[in-house]
Design a protein around this motif. Structure first.
Motif, PDB file in Angstrom:
ATOM      1  N   MET A   1     -68.756 -48.582 -47.634  1.00  0.00           N
ATOM      2  CA  MET A   1     -68.427 -49.352 -48.839  1.00  0.00           C
ATOM      3  C   MET A   1     -69.705 -49.697 -49.595  1.00  0.00           C
ATOM      4  O   MET A   1     -70.713 -50.024 -48.965  1.00  0.00           O
ATOM      5  CB  MET A   1     -67.702 -50.637 -48.458  1.00  0.00           C
ATOM      6  N   PRO A   2     -69.698 -49.647 -50.921  1.00  0.00           N
ATOM      7  CA  PRO A   2     -70.908 -49.956 -51.682  1.00  0.00           C
ATOM      8  C   PRO A   2     -71.239 -51.437 -51.658  1.00  0.00           C
ATOM      9  O   PRO A   2     -70.390 -52.280 -51.421  1.00  0.00           O
ATOM     10  CB  PRO A   2     -70.537 -49.505 -53.105  1.00  0.00           C
ATOM     11  N   SER A   3     -72.500 -51.725 -51.955  1.00  0.00           N
ATOM     12  CA  SER A   3     -72.932 -53.112 -52.087  1.00  0.00           C
ATOM     13  C   SER A   3     -72.280 -53.729 -53.315  1.00  0.00           C
ATOM     14  O   SER A   3     -71.834 -53.033 -54.224  1.00  0.00           O
ATOM     15  CB  SER A   3     -74.455 -53.159 -52.215  1.00  0.00           C
ATOM     16  N   LEU A   4     -72.239 -55.074 -53.339  1.00  0.00           N
ATOM     17  CA  LEU A   4     -71.648 -55.754 -54.490  1.00  0.00           C
ATOM     18  C   LEU A   4     -72.520 -55.662 -55.724  1.00  0.00           C
ATOM     19  O   LEU A   4     -72.063 -55.943 -56.818  1.00  0.00           O
ATOM     20  CB  LEU A   4     -71.405 -57.226 -54.148  1.00  0.00           C
ATOM     21  N   MET A   9     -73.199 -49.917 -57.285  1.00  0.00           N
ATOM     22  CA  MET A   9     -71.977 -50.280 -57.989  1.00  0.00           C
ATOM     23  C   MET A   9     -72.216 -50.175 -59.485  1.00  0.00           C
ATOM     24  O   MET A   9     -73.156 -50.753 -60.012  1.00  0.00           O
ATOM     25  CB  MET A   9     -71.531 -51.701 -57.644  1.00  0.00           C
ATOM     26  N   THR A  17     -64.907 -52.105 -51.410  1.00  0.00           N
ATOM     27  CA  THR A  17     -66.055 -52.942 -51.064  1.00  0.00           C
ATOM     28  C   THR A  17     -65.605 -54.109 -50.192  1.00  0.00           C
ATOM     29  O   THR A  17     -64.403 -54.306 -49.956  1.00  0.00           O
ATOM     30  CB  THR A  17     -66.769 -53.453 -52.328  1.00  0.00           C
ATOM     31  N   LYS A  18     -66.570 -54.878 -49.715  1.00  0.00           N
ATOM     32  CA  LYS A  18     -66.258 -56.046 -48.883  1.00  0.00           C
ATOM     33  C   LYS A  18     -67.296 -57.132 -49.124  1.00  0.00           C
ATOM     34  O   LYS A  18     -68.388 -56.868 -49.645  1.00  0.00           O
ATOM     35  CB  LYS A  18     -66.254 -55.668 -47.394  1.00  0.00           C
ATOM     36  N   ASP A  38     -72.240 -60.997 -50.894  1.00  0.00           N
ATOM     37  CA  ASP A  38     -72.861 -60.352 -49.732  1.00  0.00           C
ATOM     38  C   ASP A  38     -74.262 -60.911 -49.595  1.00  0.00           C
ATOM     39  O   ASP A  38     -74.600 -61.929 -50.205  1.00  0.00           O
ATOM     40  CB  ASP A  38     -72.841 -58.827 -49.848  1.00  0.00           C
TER      41      ASP A  38
END
Length: 317
Positions: A1-4, A9, A17-18, A38
């Protein structure tokens, strides 16, 4: 999952994402907005339709996994996410050690809470002799956020140094005890429970304008209230002698507004603040505490070291 945040992104059709839920706004129709963070930054997320019902204020601090979230630019020009029924949301466990914060309006009497707030008023440090504990240092100040106002009292040992606090600073209260819940919130904490922090949203929050409390609405144990009214009696002065033979002065005067009458009581050096008041003088008494007379059961307000007595212009009807 990509970074925020960052190059991973960008504006695209959808992403997975998370992050950790940092803030949850109230439900508005079919929309609820949350803030997800994050280790690098944070991002606003709009949850639509059924997605908006999957998250509540109690989920702050939990991990959230977003699948099929759409990216867009918000009205502030910053990247945001939007998730509707075409995507998926799953909640995870509470992040260990996460600082779950509350709003002032949501605290409950007797609870232990964490708050992020802005300082409105700082009172001078004082000392009190507490039976069984000896002399303790006390510092009181008033704080606020976008939901309400609270009085905070810090207790410290005589040999400890109180923090230097200034009006307008942002602080974090960790593990504060709620002595009294809304609408008149009173919090207690110690030196380890307060720290200065940065918060862009609170920094922009303007000072609240505290209004005088109508006399009929004054209740026992209210702290740092403002009373406005007309002096309707002469100042009554008395002297008492304590066990050590010291003379203790007491002064009191009656003040009335359009809802009722209340006694304004002072002791010792604080008598100077009301001694010269005359009948028919309009006054504003700031930062008094409401007490209950142990003999008559009557509620009165107590003048203390922090109290300010001002003569004001009479308002025309």
């Amino acid at each position: 999952m990509p970074s925020l945040v960052g190059s991973e992104m960008c504006i695209r059709d959808s992403i997975n994402t998370k992050g950790i839920i940092k803030r949850v706004s109230p439900q508005k129709g079919k929309l609820r907005r949350i803030t997800v963070a994050d280790e690098k930054s944070e991002i606003a997320v709009s949850l639509w339709q059924s997605m908006s019902k999957l998250v509540s204020e109690e989920d702050v601090g939990k991990w959230v996994y977003l699948v099929g979230a759409k990216t867009r630019l918000g009205i502030n020009g910053k990247l945001e996410l939007s998730l509707d029924e075409n995507g998926c949301l799953r909640l995870g466990a509470l992040e260990e050690g996460y600082f779950v914060e509350q709003k002032i309006k949501d605290v409950k009497e007797g609870a232990t809470v964490n708050l992020r707030c802005k300082i409105l008023k700082v009172f001078e440090e004082s000392k009190r002799n507490i039976p069984g504990f000896g002399t303790r240092k006390v510092k009181e100040f008033i704080v606020y956020d976008d939901s309400g106002v609270a009085t905070v009292t810090i207790w410290a040992n005589e040999n400890e140094i109180m923090p230097e606090l200034e009006e307008g600073e942002i602080i974090k209260l960790s593990g504060a005890k709620v002595r009294k819940g809304p609408p008149e919130v009173i919090l207690y904490t110690n030196l380890s429970g307060i720290s200065k922090v940065e918060d862009k949203t609170l920094k922009l929050l303007p000072p609240v304008q505290l209004k005088p409390v109508k006399i009929k609405d004054i209740k026992e144990n209210q702290r740092n209230i403002i009373v406005e009214g007309l002096v309707i009696s002469t100042v009554k002065r008395q002297e008492f002698t304590d066990e050590a033979g010291n003379t203790i002065e007491k002064a009191e005067v009656n003040v009335a507004d359009d809802t009722g009458l209340i006694r304004v009581v002072s002791w010792r050096d604080d008598c100077e603040k009301i001694r010269e008041l005359k009948i028919n003088t309009p006054v504003r008494v700031l930062w008094v505490d409401a007490k209950k007379d142990q003999f008559t059961g009557e509620t009165y307000v107590l003048v203390t070291k922090k109290t300010i007595v001002e003569r004001v212009e009479m308002k025309e009807a």
